[in-house]
Design an enzyme around this catalytic site. Structure first.
Site, PDB file in Angstrom:
ATOM      1  N   ASP A 141      69.569  48.811  17.236  1.00 30.22           N
ATOM      2  CA  ASP A 141      69.212  47.551  16.161  1.00 30.22           C
ATOM      3  C   ASP A 141      67.513  47.102  16.844  1.00 30.22           C
ATOM      4  OD1 ASP A 141      71.247  47.276  15.244  1.00 30.22           O
ATOM      5  OD2 ASP A 141      72.307  46.413  17.641  1.00 30.22           O
ATOM      6  N   ASP A 175      72.752  47.492   8.863  1.00 28.59           N
ATOM      7  CA  ASP A 175      73.593  45.603   8.722  1.00 28.59           C
ATOM      8  C   ASP A 175      72.957  44.273   8.091  1.00 28.59           C
ATOM      9  OD1 ASP A 175      74.461  46.120  10.877  1.00 28.59           O
ATOM     10  OD2 ASP A 175      73.215  45.537  11.805  1.00 28.59           O
TER      11      ASP A 175
END
Length: 196
Positions: A141, A175
């Site tokens: 991430d 995401d």
């Protein structure tokens, strides 16, 4: 079908290129401030929302296998929607969900066997001594939007007087694709699911 494949390939390319770049050029936890409200911040997690973990190694394996089954279902949903001539907005949304899910599955399945995690150094792609094993990779991430940080007023329920950051989640392109798809389905619900 061609448009759907194009969306999936584009999202996957952007997602995987960004993750590999971050992993091989940033130290874990390193942050670059783009704007006050947007930063590139490298972290990893076991693949659940907000980095939640459960069940250790067995839980991680279960999660990865569950995702593989889920993406099979999403793929079937996409295929049948195209065959039935579903509205374009629905096909775009399903394509984004499929691409996002597949992007994070690639991390979970393969990153443990192709990357190392040295201390105080950047990771190596196709490392001789990778950090994990098949199905036990960590999801990369990097997108962080701390739009506001400060102490909440004392009168605020539960968190009153405590430090608070909005928005404190750190996520990736995969995401983002999934969240965008969900947003499209909410906003264009009537177009995506017309009454017959």
């Amino acid at each position: 079908m061609k448009k759907s494949i194009l969306i999936i390939v584009l999202v996957l390319l952007i997602d995987q290129i960004s993750k590999i770049y971050i992993k091989t050029n940033f130290l874990y936890g390193e942050e670059v401030v783009v704007f006050d409200w947007f930063r590139i911040h490298f972290i990893e997690n076991n693949g659940m929302a907000w980095g939640a973990e459960f069940g250790g190694k067995a839980g991680k394996l279960f999660l990865t296998i569950f995702r593989l089954f889920a993406i099979t279902g999403i793929g079937y949903w996409l295929y049948s929607s195209i065959k039935k001539g579903a509205p374009n907005i629905l096909i775009v949304a399903i394509s984004l969900i499929f691409a996002g899910a597949l992007g994070n599955i690639i991390d979970s399945v393969f990153y443990g066997i192709i990357f190392d995690t040295p201390l105080n150094a950047t990771a190596t792609l196709f490392a001789e001594k990778p950090y994990g094993e098949l199905f036990h990779g960590k999801v990369v991430d990097m997108l962080y939007f701390p739009i506001w940080s400060g102490n909440l007023p004392e009168w605020f329920p539960i968190w009153g007087g405590k430090p608070f950051t909005f928005f404190n989640a750190i996520f990736n392109i995969a995401d983002t694709a999934i969240s965008t798809a969900v947003g499209l389905l909410i906003v264009f619900n009537k177009k995506a699911f017309p009454k017959t």
